[in-house]
Scaffold this active site. Sequence first.
Site, PDB file in Angstrom:
ATOM      1  N   LYS A   1       0.530  -1.154  -0.054  1.00  0.00           N
ATOM      2  CA  LYS A   1       0.309   0.038   0.308  1.00  0.00           C
ATOM      3  C   LYS A   1       0.620   1.489  -0.189  1.00  0.00           C
ATOM      4  O   LYS A   1       1.909   1.185   0.757  1.00  0.00           O
ATOM      5  CB  LYS A   1      -1.101  -0.453   0.693  1.00  0.00           C
ATOM      6  CG  LYS A   1      -1.587   1.524   0.983  1.00  0.00           C
ATOM      7  CD  LYS A   1      -2.988   1.586   0.512  1.00  0.00           C
ATOM      8  CE  LYS A   1      -3.209   2.653   0.622  1.00  0.00           C
ATOM      9  NZ  LYS A   1      -3.982   3.630  -0.905  1.00  0.00           N
TER      10      LYS A   1
ATOM     11  N   CYS B   1      -0.387  11.526  -5.992  1.00  0.00           N
ATOM     12  CA  CYS B   1      -0.848  11.940  -4.430  1.00  0.00           C
ATOM     13  C   CYS B   1      -2.061  13.123  -4.608  1.00  0.00           C
ATOM     14  O   CYS B   1      -0.991  14.099  -5.722  1.00  0.00           O
ATOM     15  CB  CYS B   1       0.310  11.953  -4.150  1.00  0.00           C
ATOM     16  SG  CYS B   1       1.894  12.088  -4.728  1.00  0.00           S
TER      17      CYS B   1
HETATM   18  O1  LIG Z   1      -7.706   6.701  -1.622  1.00  0.00           O
HETATM   19  C1  LIG Z   1      -6.566   6.309  -1.700  1.00  0.00           C
HETATM   20  O2  LIG Z   1      -5.652   5.739  -0.738  1.00  0.00           O
HETATM   21  C2  LIG Z   1      -5.598   5.745  -2.570  1.00  0.00           C
HETATM   22  N1  LIG Z   1      -7.101   5.507  -4.176  1.00  0.00           N
HETATM   23  C3  LIG Z   1      -6.516   5.234  -5.531  1.00  0.00           C
HETATM   24  O3  LIG Z   1      -7.577   4.569  -6.117  1.00  0.00           O
HETATM   25  N2  LIG Z   1      -5.547   4.859  -5.758  1.00  0.00           N
HETATM   26  C4  LIG Z   1      -4.204   5.772  -4.728  1.00  0.00           C
HETATM   27  O4  LIG Z   1      -3.500   6.127  -5.281  1.00  0.00           O
HETATM   28  C5  LIG Z   1      -5.081   5.908  -3.695  1.00  0.00           C
HETATM   29 CL1  LIG Z   1      -3.549   6.739  -2.341  1.00  0.00          CL
END
Ligand SMILES: O=C(O)c1[nH]c(=O)[nH]c(=O)c1Cl
Length: 308
Positions: free
Chosen positions: A45, A127
């Site tokens: 993650k 990000c």
């Molecule tokens: O909301 C999220 O954690 C998230 N959700 C996504 O679909 N892609 C990402 O890069 C991230 Cl960091």
Amino acid sequence: IDFKTTMASVEFPSIFLNASGVNCMTVAEMDEMINAACTGGVVTKSATPQQREGNPQPRYYQLEHGSINSMGLPNAGFPYYLDYVTREHAKPTILSVAGLQMSDNIELLHKIQASEYTGLTELNLSCPNVIGKPQVAYDFEETDALLAEIFSFYTKPLGVKLPPYFDLVHFDQMAAILNKYPLTHINTVNSVGNGLWIDIDTEKVVIKPKQGFGGLGGAMILPTALANVRAFRQRLNPSIKIIGTGGVTSGKDVFMHLLCGADMVSVGTALLHEGVGIFQRLTDELATIMAEKGYTSIEDFRGKVQDF
Ligand SMILES: O=C(O)c1[nH]c(=O)[nH]c(=O)c1Cl
């Protein structure tokens, strides 16, 4: 047929990985990925400097042909994932990192550079940026400046996770920036940003954060994912490998990603839905397609999609 592949002189026993965010939050989930049949390893993650709870729930919703999410970067924190990837594992790891601001990204990469970790790292460029500006990957100057600073000190294998682009000039502009840097790979696509879904019985949006706006994944984004894989394969230096992500639910989808030029393929929404058994199924389905077509190696057809 074994689908092993090498990226940045790291040998992956299979071309298949999880999409960061799915099945990779905890040691148990990451171990499950590594121990599963037909996986190449695990992508963590995206790690932020500190542990994060993430957004209020519901923050993920399964649609008929995909998913929508606004998780808000829930994760156990950078030290947790650095510790995990630095330990010995039966298969390779890719450490995903995501700063909440530029200085976070620089700080995290300095820490990895100074660490014992010698494996691959993937900088999540989806990000958030500063408030009022688009996400970093949609701000070309910001991306260029960030990569320039990183490569002024970072010497370990580094790739970037990209959101989808939808304009051919944007492919040209982004590829021109990426080609300036010694990247090991790109991972494309991240979720298709800021979709919306509604439950007509309640007349409400289906996820709580961001007034229901969330990133789209799953089968419905496959055409966008294929276009991004092909567009970047056509434009990037051959030394920059491509992990194709987005919309994979079957061996046919894997075959299409490979025809577009993907070196590895990762699975998110369908993995969440089906579990790690999906990788044996995708392997078997891909092998069947190859046998029907008389292909004995992925190199027989990788990147060879033909124009009409
Ligand atoms: O909301 C999220 O954690 C998230 N959700 C996504 O679909 N892609 C990402 O890069 C991230 Cl960091």
